[in-house]
Design a protein around this motif. Structure first.
Motif, mmCIF file in Angstrom:
data_model
loop_
_atom_site.group_PDB
_atom_site.id
_atom_site.type_symbol
_atom_site.label_atom_id
_atom_site.label_comp_id
_atom_site.label_asym_id
_atom_site.label_seq_id
_atom_site.Cartn_x
_atom_site.Cartn_y
_atom_site.Cartn_z
ATOM 1 N N ALA A 198 0.827 -1.208 0.000
ATOM 2 C CA ALA A 198 0.000 0.000 0.000
ATOM 3 C C ALA A 198 0.862 1.258 0.000
ATOM 4 O O ALA A 198 0.554 2.240 -0.685
ATOM 5 C CB ALA A 198 -0.928 0.002 1.210
ATOM 6 N N SER A 244 -1.712 -4.612 -9.083
ATOM 7 C CA SER A 244 -1.961 -3.705 -7.954
ATOM 8 C C SER A 244 -3.415 -3.296 -7.849
ATOM 9 O O SER A 244 -3.742 -2.328 -7.150
ATOM 10 C CB SER A 244 -1.086 -2.448 -8.111
ATOM 11 O OG SER A 244 0.276 -2.783 -8.232
ATOM 12 N N THR A 286 -4.810 -3.349 -4.213
ATOM 13 C CA THR A 286 -4.211 -2.308 -3.381
ATOM 14 C C THR A 286 -4.783 -0.933 -3.724
ATOM 15 O O THR A 286 -5.068 -0.126 -2.834
ATOM 16 C CB THR A 286 -2.687 -2.290 -3.556
ATOM 17 O OG1 THR A 286 -2.166 -3.600 -3.327
ATOM 18 C CG2 THR A 286 -2.039 -1.327 -2.581
#
Length: 250
Positions: free
Chosen positions: A90, A116, A119
């Motif tokens: 993160a 990602s 995230t």
């Protein structure tokens, strides 16, 4: 000024969330410069008196918030839990968005080298990043940027207070539709330049037909042997200028 400070304090307390200086200027009927001056005076007063509230500035917005020193007291009173700390993934994504915003999820994944999506969604749910339009390329992917909550979380008033980073390579820039068109045109020109020398080499290549000659420029060794064999046969059968026919006539 004291009256303006009191009015500003009342508006910010009632609003709860961050309010833009432009909106405060219109509400209070004064210029933006006076709003900033009153806000700075209030902030200095809160700090000097060590009050339980602080005046937070985020870019062009102002907000009243509780002083971080008393966070534990507030949690016990409101029975709220400490927000979970951000993990390494993160923090990586948040760093990319903060320094290169606005960016797409694909750009974040390009730099990190891994998927990602989860995230990015988690950071958006926490309110640390938000959508800020779409990139002008095929598919029109979503662009992300940081929020006021990001500034509050890291105790900064603007993105200019972020630590400086080393210069990044140009190939890691966020591409636009014009960039893609320029790269495609450059690739076509390079392909044309590569094909031109090949065509010239093919035109200059020597013909492969005919009988090869040796280094001295004469006939090959096989041709010489064939000529010698033919001469020998003529000598054995007799030809003009030999003694064979005269002997038979005698």
């Amino acid at each position: 000024m004291k009256e303006l400070e009191a009015r500003l304090e009342a508006v910010l307390f009632a609003a709860g969330d961050a309010v833009s200086v432009e909106r405060l200027s219109k509400a209070l009927g004064v210029k933006s410069g006076l709003v900033y001056a009153a806000a700075e005076s209030l902030s200095n007063y809160y700090d000097f008196e060590q009050r339980g509230i602080v005046l937070v500035r985020m870019e062009d917005k102002l907000q009243l918030a509780s002083r971080p020193d008393y966070a534990e007291d507030i949690r016990r009173a409101t029975e709220s839990r400490r927000p979970p700390a951000l993990g390494p993934a993160a923090l990586e994504v948040l760093t990319i968005v903060a320094y290169r915003q606005p960016v797409t999820r694909a750009f974040v994944e390009q730099l990190r080298g891994v998927d990602s999506g989860a995230t990015v969604t988690s950071l958006a749910d926490k309110g640390l990043i938000e959508e800020s339009g779409r990139l002008d390329v095929p598919g029109r992917p979503i662009l992300y940027r940081t929020t006021d909550a990001f500034l509050r979380a890291f105790s900064i008033t603007s993105l200019s207070e972020l630590p400086a980073l080393p210069a990044l390579q140009t190939e890691n820039e966020q591409l636009t539709l014009d960039d893609l068109a320029e790269r495609a045109e450059a690739a076509n020109e390079e392909a044309k330049n590569d094909e031109a020398p090949k065509a010239g080499e093919a035109a200059e290549a020597p013909e492969t037909g005919g009988i090869p000659e040796d280094e001295s420029g004469g006939a090959s060794g096989a041709d010489e042997e064939a000529e010698e064999a033919e001469t020998g046969e003529k000598s054995e059968t007799g030809g003009p200028g030999t003694d064979g026919p005269h002997e038979q006539a005698q």
